[in-house]
Design an enzyme around this catalytic site. Sequence first.
Site, PDB file in Angstrom:
ATOM      1  N   GLY A  33       0.981  -1.374   0.022  1.00  0.00           N
ATOM      2  CA  GLY A  33      -0.004   0.036  -0.211  1.00  0.00           C
ATOM      3  C   GLY A  33       0.768   1.168   0.071  1.00  0.00           C
ATOM      4  N   TYR A  80      -0.922  -2.213 -11.891  1.00  0.00           N
ATOM      5  CA  TYR A  80      -2.739  -2.418 -11.917  1.00  0.00           C
ATOM      6  C   TYR A  80      -3.022  -1.712 -13.317  1.00  0.00           C
ATOM      7  CZ  TYR A  80      -2.070  -3.617  -6.899  1.00  0.00           C
ATOM      8  OH  TYR A  80      -1.681  -3.944  -5.975  1.00  0.00           O
ATOM      9  N   CYS A 118     -16.346   3.218 -26.313  1.00  0.00           N
ATOM     10  CA  CYS A 118     -17.712   3.801 -26.622  1.00  0.00           C
ATOM     11  C   CYS A 118     -18.073   3.901 -25.119  1.00  0.00           C
ATOM     12  CB  CYS A 118     -18.323   3.066 -27.655  1.00  0.00           C
ATOM     13  SG  CYS A 118     -17.724   3.213 -29.264  1.00  0.00           S
ATOM     14  N   GLU A 119     -18.079   4.943 -24.333  1.00  0.00           N
ATOM     15  CA  GLU A 119     -17.900   4.811 -22.845  1.00  0.00           C
ATOM     16  C   GLU A 119     -17.687   6.353 -22.497  1.00  0.00           C
ATOM     17  OE1 GLU A 119     -18.967   1.945 -21.234  1.00  0.00           O
ATOM     18  OE2 GLU A 119     -19.077   3.119 -19.435  1.00  0.00           O
TER      19      GLU A 119
END
Length: 421
Positions: free
Chosen positions: A225, A376, A340-341
């Site tokens: 973290g 990530y 497409c977003e």
Amino acid sequence: MNKEKLKFLNSNQVREIAQKFQTPVFVYSEKEIENRCNVAKNFPNAFGITVRYAMKANPNAKILQIMHKNGIHIDASSIYEVERALLVGFSAHQILLTSQQPPKPEKLKEIVEKGVQFNACSLYQLELFGKIFPNQEISIRINPGLGSGHTKKTDVGGTNSSFGIWHEYIDKVKELLSKYNLSVIRVHTHIGSGSDPEVWKAVAKHTLEYAEIFPTAQIVNLGGGYKVGRMSDEKTTDFQVIGEPVKKLFQEFEQKYNRKLHLEIEPGTHMLANCGVLISEIVDIVDTGQKGYTFIKLDTGMDANTRPSLYGARHPLIVVPKNRESNGVEKEYVVVGHCCESGDLFTQKMGGDLETRVLDFAEIGDYMVMEGVGAYCAGMSTKNYNSFPETPEILITKEGELKEIRRRQTLAQIIENEIFD
Ligand SMILES: *Cc1c(COP(=O)(O)O)cnc(C)c1O
């Protein structure tokens, strides 16, 4: 805002890689990864340290092999990650499984018999282990009651988090330990990604209290973290700074209880984030008039890096002109992905509102380098959305060679498991 710069490539290398491998493409630096391994291994410690790479950050086989070669062990978050780590050459005893999903009893039995270590993350998981392996040593993950993450979505401690055994249930843990004659060898906490160093230090203190409660504990695992600055206005956690006070706590513990606790840390982001870039091409530029914005459209998107849409995460964006010199002119842009977003926005605030970024003047055909994508991204994406193929990954070896470590997916591979006439 400071203008962002390329971290480990130069403009000519960007052009060379884009032309040789096509865009979009992830590029990692072996040299940078090894530097991070050394920084992690030098984490201040009183009686020894094991660094576990949180492989969910980037599970590419070649990257795992670099970790292995550098003496790094593994934090696996699922049975599948355990199997992937074994496949690339880690020995079972180098792997610790800390999983949200309880493993199937047969699988748990199989991997633990091989030597994989299991970290019980709930009372149910502890009992599951006890039933199969009575009279053994066990590791437990505790939710210490406080957490901290860069965003709510990455905070995995406190009452809002299902991760680990709630700290008020220590008595229930003890009951299960005596029921199955188990002894706790490791106490583990991990409170979130991008956590506040002050909260992390407080949690380290609590974790040592758990080592006090369980006198058989020999290992204290403080999770990962650790914050990394991707943008130039963000700070990176300095291991020397946060590690020194924790080292003192271990020394004090030894004086009081005469037990030399072994330290483990599990960085993912800290190991990889700034060791990777995503090179894309600017495929279109549109605007919405006088009161609107100028949009740069890339040939990559949330299917390669979902972090901006998921967390409002910021990544440095650098325009590399294809075949001209930068003329020093700057312009305010919104940078969007190819899906497409409307949420496929690389310049957005937490919550999804659009944000602008001042960049070097760009033309269609220029390259856009996105920095800070080593962790990530390639392994955590809305893969194949809009049927875009998985992005290839390239490694710049220590010798300066460009090596493909994951090929671009083909259409046949995208649909290979579909059944149709
Ligand atoms: C994800 C995870 C890590 C790594 O977190 P980073 O923010 O990438 O450092 C470490 N330990 C556990 C148990 C995790 O789930």
